[in-house]
Enzyme design. Structure first.
Site, PDB file in Angstrom:
ATOM      1  N   CYS A  19      -1.105  11.676   4.648  1.00 61.47           N
ATOM      2  CA  CYS A  19      -0.152  11.504   5.747  1.00 61.47           C
ATOM      3  C   CYS A  19       0.616  10.223   5.489  1.00 61.47           C
ATOM      4  O   CYS A  19       1.524  10.218   4.684  1.00 61.47           O
ATOM      5  CB  CYS A  19      -0.832  11.523   7.107  1.00 61.47           C
ATOM      6  SG  CYS A  19      -2.338  10.566   7.252  1.00 61.47           S
ATOM      7  N   SER A  20       0.268   9.137   6.134  1.00 59.12           N
ATOM      8  CA  SER A  20       0.980   7.900   5.849  1.00 59.12           C
ATOM      9  C   SER A  20       0.199   6.711   6.356  1.00 59.12           C
ATOM     10  O   SER A  20       0.755   5.840   7.004  1.00 59.12           O
ATOM     11  CB  SER A  20       2.364   7.919   6.478  1.00 59.12           C
ATOM     12  OG  SER A  20       2.204   8.072   7.854  1.00 59.12           O
ATOM     13  N   CYS A  21      -1.091   6.685   6.079  1.00 60.37           N
ATOM     14  CA  CYS A  21      -1.895   5.527   6.440  1.00 60.37           C
ATOM     15  C   CYS A  21      -1.294   4.301   5.748  1.00 60.37           C
ATOM     16  O   CYS A  21      -0.852   4.383   4.605  1.00 60.37           O
ATOM     17  CB  CYS A  21      -3.341   5.727   6.010  1.00 60.37           C
ATOM     18  SG  CYS A  21      -4.075   7.160   6.811  1.00 60.37           S
ATOM     19  N   CYS A  69      -0.203   6.968   0.626  1.00 60.15           N
ATOM     20  CA  CYS A  69      -1.147   7.800   1.376  1.00 60.15           C
ATOM     21  C   CYS A  69      -0.704   9.223   1.120  1.00 60.15           C
ATOM     22  O   CYS A  69       0.332   9.650   1.627  1.00 60.15           O
ATOM     23  CB  CYS A  69      -1.127   7.483   2.866  1.00 60.15           C
ATOM     24  SG  CYS A  69      -2.173   8.629   3.800  1.00 60.15           S
TER      25      CYS A  69
END
Lengths: 140, 232
Positions: free
Chosen positions: B134-136, B131
């Protein structure tokens, strides 16, 4: 892949030079340990998920707020190796809570002071209640 | 000058020790009061208490969620899904057609409106998830992301130089294998369906699930007959 195992320590691999010759930062690695380094991170995580789950904001709004905080942290030169991730998460949460009109910056700061005072006044081992931070000082 | 993670941890340790000393120095000797938590911990408590007072969140539901993510959800969910896909061609078909619906057969998933897409690795195509924003991450099947997945280094390098990133994870892919990098979003999460390891034909579904690692389902590793020790 025996060279993959890392036990209990964090090691840095050497960055590979890119074709352009520029060195990119090394990947931080983990040993599959806990995903939350401290309990507050889990609490902050749960708050964002629950607020979204209950429709107070969409996950898309959330992802945008978090991405903005991560970018701001990177612009400030903070280490972006994952270690500051939940600090950004918390900052994004505070910002969204302000934007939604649930609590502004002043209210958050004031509440934080009350909690700090509650901890200072509560004897060790006793549960810390918010009210303890509001009560008039017992002495001094 | 970028602080290395090791330096950062050393500094953080020193700072924590200093804070601890300070806290004790300020403590009256005759009475021990609760130690005031760190700044972020107090800020989270403040947010939580204000939001609970406004009726926006239920503290019991928060605790339940933390417990679920810390103890109940993890890469084992994803491993069960992968093993089922290896032994059950009909399930595999359903999984690749609609990941969200297929993992619901296990009771996984359920919140947020995100959609799960399962990507099949083959001898010629290797999928990698990231991602960049962000950090999906596919929480329902993998739990919460590892620290490196959230780092800027992985987020940027996985796209620029996936082969180099895989090499750092100990995975050297032949030049004729195509690497496809998939950038997750808030609405679209990915899970890699790794290749079933050669020689695993006689293994049962549960035995196969035990071999599947988190890293293989992100796409930074392959599944092997001997699960690397200590790897999730």
């Amino acid at each position: 892949m025996p060279s993959m195992s890392i036990f209990g320590t964090i090691t840095l691999s050497q960055p590979d030079p890119t074709p352009g010759g520029e060195q990119l930062s090394a990947l931080p690695r983990d040993d599959g340990g806990p995903v939350f380094a401290e309990p507050w991170q889990a609490q902050a995580f749960a708050l964002a998920v629950k607020l979204s789950e209950q429709g107070h904001f969409t996950w898309k709004e959330w992802a945008a707020a978090l991405a903005a905080e991560l970018q701001a942290a990177a612009d400030r030169g903070e280490p972006d190796d994952g270690s500051r991730y939940y600090h950004c998460w918390l900052a994004a949460l505070e910002r969204l809570v302000g934007e939604k009109g649930w609590a502004d910056r002043a209210a958050l700061v004031a509440r934080k002071e009350v909690w700090a005072e509650a901890y200072r006044r509560t004897p060790h081992g006793k549960p810390v209640e918010l009210a303890a931070g509001l009560a008039p000082p017992g002495r001094g | 000058m970028k602080t290395s993670r090791r330096d950062f941890i050393a500094n953080a340790g020193a700072a924590a020790a200093a804070r601890h000393d300070l806290a004790h120095a300020q403590e009256p000797e005759q009475e021990h009061h609760a130690v005031v938590p760190s700044d972020p911990a107090l800020r989270v408590k403040s947010l939580e208490s204000l939001l609970v007072e406004k009726g926006l969140v239920d503290p019991a539901a928060l605790d339940a969620l933390v417990d679920t993510y810390q103890h109940k959800i993890g890469p084992r969910n994803g491993a069960q899904v992968v093993a089922r896909a290896w032994v059950d061609p009909a399930f595999r078909k359903r999984l690749l057609a609609n990941g969200t619906a297929a993992i619901a057969e296990f009771g996984f998933g359920g919140w947020g409106g995100d959609y799960l897409v399962v990507l099949e690795n083959t001898p010629k195509i290797h999928n990698l998830i990231v991602c960049t924003l962000c950090s999906c991450y596919p929480w329902a099947v993998l739990g919460l992301p590892p620290v490196w997945y959230k780092s800027a280094a992985y987020r940027s390098r996985a796209v620029i130089d996936p082969r180099g990133v895989l090499r750092e994870f100990g995975l050297e892919l032949p030049e004729d294998v195509e690497i496809r990098v998939h950038d997750s979003t808030a609405e679209l999460r990915y899970l890699v369906l790794p290749e079933r390891p050669p020689g695993s034909e006689k293994l049962k579904e549960e035995e196969l699930a035990a071999l599947v690692t988190r890293d293989a389902m992100i796409g930074v590793a392959k599944v092997t007959l001997t699960k690397p020790e200590g790897r999730p």
